[in-house]
Write an enzyme that holds these catalytic residues in place. Structure first.
Site, PDB file in Angstrom:
ATOM      1  N   HIS A   1      -7.158  -6.014  -0.877  1.00 18.34           N
ATOM      2  CA  HIS A   1      -6.107  -4.971  -0.548  1.00 18.34           C
ATOM      3  C   HIS A   1      -5.429  -5.913   0.833  1.00 18.34           C
ATOM      4  O   HIS A   1      -5.648  -5.573   1.933  1.00 18.34           O
ATOM      5  CB  HIS A   1      -6.576  -3.777   0.005  1.00 18.34           C
ATOM      6  CG  HIS A   1      -5.317  -2.676   0.129  1.00 18.34           C
ATOM      7  ND1 HIS A   1      -4.616  -2.132  -1.278  1.00 18.34           N
ATOM      8  CD2 HIS A   1      -4.961  -2.078   0.919  1.00 18.34           C
ATOM      9  CE1 HIS A   1      -3.762  -1.466  -0.747  1.00 18.34           C
ATOM     10  NE2 HIS A   1      -3.720  -1.221   0.666  1.00 18.34           N
TER      11      HIS A   1
ATOM     12  N   LYS B   1       4.471   2.176  -2.266  1.00 15.35           N
ATOM     13  CA  LYS B   1       5.080   3.379  -2.816  1.00 15.35           C
ATOM     14  C   LYS B   1       6.351   3.495  -2.258  1.00 15.35           C
ATOM     15  O   LYS B   1       7.387   4.129  -3.099  1.00 15.35           O
ATOM     16  CB  LYS B   1       4.032   4.642  -2.466  1.00 15.35           C
ATOM     17  CG  LYS B   1       2.587   4.255  -2.711  1.00 15.35           C
ATOM     18  CD  LYS B   1       1.898   5.498  -2.579  1.00 15.35           C
ATOM     19  CE  LYS B   1       0.386   5.108  -2.273  1.00 15.35           C
ATOM     20  NZ  LYS B   1      -0.399   4.456  -2.882  1.00 15.35           N
TER      21      LYS B   1
ATOM     22  N   TRP C   1      -9.728   0.002  -6.238  1.00 10.80           N
ATOM     23  CA  TRP C   1      -9.042   1.352  -5.715  1.00 10.80           C
ATOM     24  C   TRP C   1      -7.635   1.436  -5.783  1.00 10.80           C
ATOM     25  O   TRP C   1      -7.439   2.594  -6.253  1.00 10.80           O
ATOM     26  CB  TRP C   1      -9.281   1.146  -3.991  1.00 10.80           C
ATOM     27  CG  TRP C   1      -8.885   2.671  -3.191  1.00 10.80           C
ATOM     28  CD1 TRP C   1      -7.874   2.700  -2.651  1.00 10.80           C
ATOM     29  CD2 TRP C   1      -9.594   3.947  -3.451  1.00 10.80           C
ATOM     30  NE1 TRP C   1      -7.844   4.339  -2.020  1.00 10.80           N
ATOM     31  CE2 TRP C   1      -9.046   5.046  -2.792  1.00 10.80           C
ATOM     32  CE3 TRP C   1     -10.590   4.426  -4.256  1.00 10.80           C
ATOM     33  CZ2 TRP C   1      -9.166   6.190  -2.535  1.00 10.80           C
ATOM     34  CZ3 TRP C   1     -11.182   5.690  -4.143  1.00 10.80           C
ATOM     35  CH2 TRP C   1     -10.241   6.705  -3.298  1.00 10.80           C
TER      36      TRP C   1
ATOM     37  N   SER D   1       0.830  -1.194  -0.075  1.00 10.44           N
ATOM     38  CA  SER D   1       0.048  -0.041   0.017  1.00 10.44           C
ATOM     39  C   SER D   1       0.838   1.264   0.076  1.00 10.44           C
ATOM     40  O   SER D   1       1.601   1.515  -0.836  1.00 10.44           O
ATOM     41  CB  SER D   1      -0.796  -0.087   1.267  1.00 10.44           C
ATOM     42  OG  SER D   1      -1.920   0.908   0.943  1.00 10.44           O
TER      43      SER D   1
END
Length: 419
Positions: free
Chosen positions: A399, A262, A349, A258
């Protein structure tokens, strides 16, 4: 009503609920953005290494993550505890406190390192956790993290602090025994040790401690955000691992999920000691193409979490075409090192297709080094990994980080590091 029909209706309802669109968010492939992607401008491997890669890295510093300061100081490493028979004798566990003696305002971070006892010098996965070392491990003698955490009933975070009931709540995302039995080590730390993850968290974290203006800093375009600070922390873990004989520091893999996915991408882009880069469900601002405007967008993420990025990134909200980069370029920065991108089918998402396409459009850089990336034009079937030096899968589920994900990462690392 027949039992099988009832079961089918319940299943369809569950899937529909998992993918229920949020107001104002696009989940329709017919409505994705069609602005052309910035050109990688590839010529030769030498030109990539000496010229083009540094150019792209600077674009990400200027427009997305900000530039990591180079004058922060030399870190100090203190091994505070060693347990040679951790996890029933499977591993040796160490705690290492990393600090900056010339920046005493920063409390430092506590690293937890597991190395397999069956391996003399093990390759190592390096990543930050959301819950702290006590949440990663199920061993009850792991110290409870005392820093700020976001309240969470499911994880028993109360009044922004972990409780005894928070132990092991992140262990499913860190299958230590699975990793260690495959001959790999694991090094992790709580990301909030570096900077607490809220709008004013930087005032209590690394960024204020190293700024000449401290908590009064006015962050400007091109200056680092929280993702930059967290990435810096990953590199300091790598610094320590280079001193530990139980770790094969020439084979370090950086991993994140998540927002920390990044972070792993940005850490891997800046620090080439990470010979394998992993993005798990990193989405917008990570592996997903920003120009698609599918699921979370630049406008949404910079409004909710402006502190993650350099201020300039906010100017591309609803204006992605003006940005000189897109995330296939972030994936390309790993080359010629292997990189793996993972999506989840229910995680709309994070735009699974956009994550796949970043890997696909970054793949030409692999050819400069005589390697293959992703040759498929469309995302693969669920639970069917594809790619070579750029790997990708979209798995069943939501997720999260699962044993399935870890199995692919372990297989990928074993395949490439055996060469």
């Amino acid at each position: 009503m027949r039992p099988l029909l009832i079961l089918l209706i319940l299943l369809l309802a569950t899937v529909a609920q998992a993918q229920t669109p949020r107001p104002g968010v696009n989940y329709d492939e017919a409505k994705v953005g069609n602005d052309p992607l910035p050109d990688l401008k590839l010529t030769t491997a030498e030109d990539w290494t000496k010229t083009r890669r540094p150019e792209i890295l600077k674009l990400f510093e200027d427009h997305v993550f900000g530039k990591t300061p180079t004058d922060i100081g030399t870190p100090k490493f203190e091994v505070t505890a060693t347990k040679p028979d951790a996890l029933g004798g499977l591993a040796t566990r160490k705690f290492i406190h990393i600090s900056l003696p010339n920046r005493p305002a920063w409390p430092g971070m506590d690293v937890m390192l597991y190395t397999p006892n069956a391996t003399k010098s093990a390759p190592c996965f390096v990543g930050l956790s959301f819950g702290g070392n006590h949440a990663v491990s199920q061993e009850t003698d792991v110290p409870l993290n005392t820093r700020w955490q976001r309240d969470n009933k499911e994880k028993n975070i109360v009044s922004n602090r972990a409780t005894e009931a928070s132990r092991g709540t992140e262990s499913s995302r860190w299958p230590l025994e699975l990793i260690l039995k495959r001959g790999f080590a694991v090094a992790t730390a709580y990301y909030g040790d570096i900077e607490p993850d809220h709008a004013d968290g930087w005032k209590e974290g690394l960024r204020a401690a190293v700024s000449k203006d401290g908590a009064n800093t006015d962050w400007k375009d091109g200056e680092w955000g929280a993702i930059g600070a967290w990435s810096w922390g990953l590199s300091r873990i790598a610094d320590y691992l280079e001193t530990d004989k139980q770790v094969d520091a020439k084979h370090l893999a950086v991993i994140g999920h998540s927002r920390l996915g990044k972070t792993s991408l940005w850490a891997g882009a800046q620090d080439e000691r990470f010979g394998f880069v992993i993005s798990n469900n990193s989405g917008e601002g990570g592996a997903a193409l920003m120009r698609r405007d599918f699921g979370e967008t630049t406008a949404i993420i910079t409004k909710a979490f402006p502190h993650w990025f350099t201020p300039k990134y906010t100017s591309y909200a609803n204006n992605a075409a003006a940005c000189p980069i897109d995330m296939h370029m972030l994936i390309a920065l790993a080359a010629p090192r292997p990189i793996y991108i993972a999506s989840a089918v229910e995680d709309t998402w994070a735009d699974p297709k956009g994550e796949f396409l970043s890997g696909k459009f970054a793949s030409p850089v692999c050819a400069l080094f005589g390697k293959k990336g992703i040759v498929a034009d469309e995302p693969p079937a669920i639970d069917t990994p594809v790619g070579d030096f750029i790997g990708y899968h979209v798995r069943t589920g939501k997720h999260d980080v699962t044993d399935y994900d870890w199995t692919q990462y372990l297989n990928f690392a074993t395949r490439h590091w055996a060469k």
